[in-house]
Write an enzyme that holds these catalytic residues in place. Sequence first.
Site, PDB file in Angstrom:
ATOM      1  N   LYS A   4       1.102   4.093  -2.619  1.00 47.92           N
ATOM      2  CA  LYS A   4       0.528   5.868  -2.730  1.00 47.92           C
ATOM      3  C   LYS A   4       1.718   6.470  -3.072  1.00 47.92           C
ATOM      4  O   LYS A   4       1.448   7.287  -3.364  1.00 47.92           O
ATOM      5  CB  LYS A   4      -0.109   5.628  -1.195  1.00 47.92           C
ATOM      6  N   TYR A  52       1.280  -1.318   0.233  1.00 52.36           N
ATOM      7  CA  TYR A  52       0.268  -0.012   0.252  1.00 52.36           C
ATOM      8  C   TYR A  52       1.001   1.570   0.075  1.00 52.36           C
ATOM      9  O   TYR A  52       0.560   2.462  -1.043  1.00 52.36           O
ATOM     10  CB  TYR A  52      -0.889  -0.056   1.443  1.00 52.36           C
TER      11      TYR A  52
END
Length: 248
Positions: free
Chosen positions: A150, A146
Amino acid sequence: MTELDGTTALVVGAGRGLGRGIALALADAEAAVVGVARTGGDLDELAAANGRIRTETADAADPETAWRILDRYEPDVLVLVAGANPVMRPLQHHTWETFSANWNADVKIAFTWLREALLRPLRPGGRIVVVSSGAAIGGSPASGGYAGAKAAQRFIAGYAQDESDRAGLGLAVTAVLPKITPHGDIGRRGIRAYAARSGETEDVFTKRLGDLLTPERAGSAVLELVRTDPPELAAGYLLTAAGLTKLP
């Protein structure tokens, strides 16, 4: 773009959480808003909340979706909020498929929509806001890929700005990195996982976060960016309950 009457704003990932707050803030500022999400029920509720909002139920990661919707609505403002819920596991309990889930959703969405915005291109003066995550700075060891995904979104936003400048397209591209918040599915899952990881209850962990970012505050922040003159915009901002802070 201080006055948004006559402006079309497209919010990708508008069904819930911060995306919903952003869509409502833009509509309250008299922009004509198009909300895109995969869940029709969420979009029905969003449209019922403000008559200036139209909706499109679609998969934002599908390249045909980006081309079709940008071509149909020709937005002045494009906000990318959509992404997958990360699988919350320690590194050793991931498979490559679970680890890479956000690369195949969040990063693909940023790449696909920014690519189409450059190729089409959007009209000069167009504003693009890519909503990443504070995890891009601090990491997120319980959520697989994740944080890296990002961070990649932030890089892609910067690349898109460079290409707009090189081609003289006149677009303004900004990345916004929100702090973790329980006001959204991803934040709630993260808080649940990190509370368990630290041996705390969710309430105790959440209180340690301090003032919490809300969808309404996120909407105000994006509205602030849309109204800011492009020469004054930074490439990236951290977003907390206190507002926007420019990133180096």
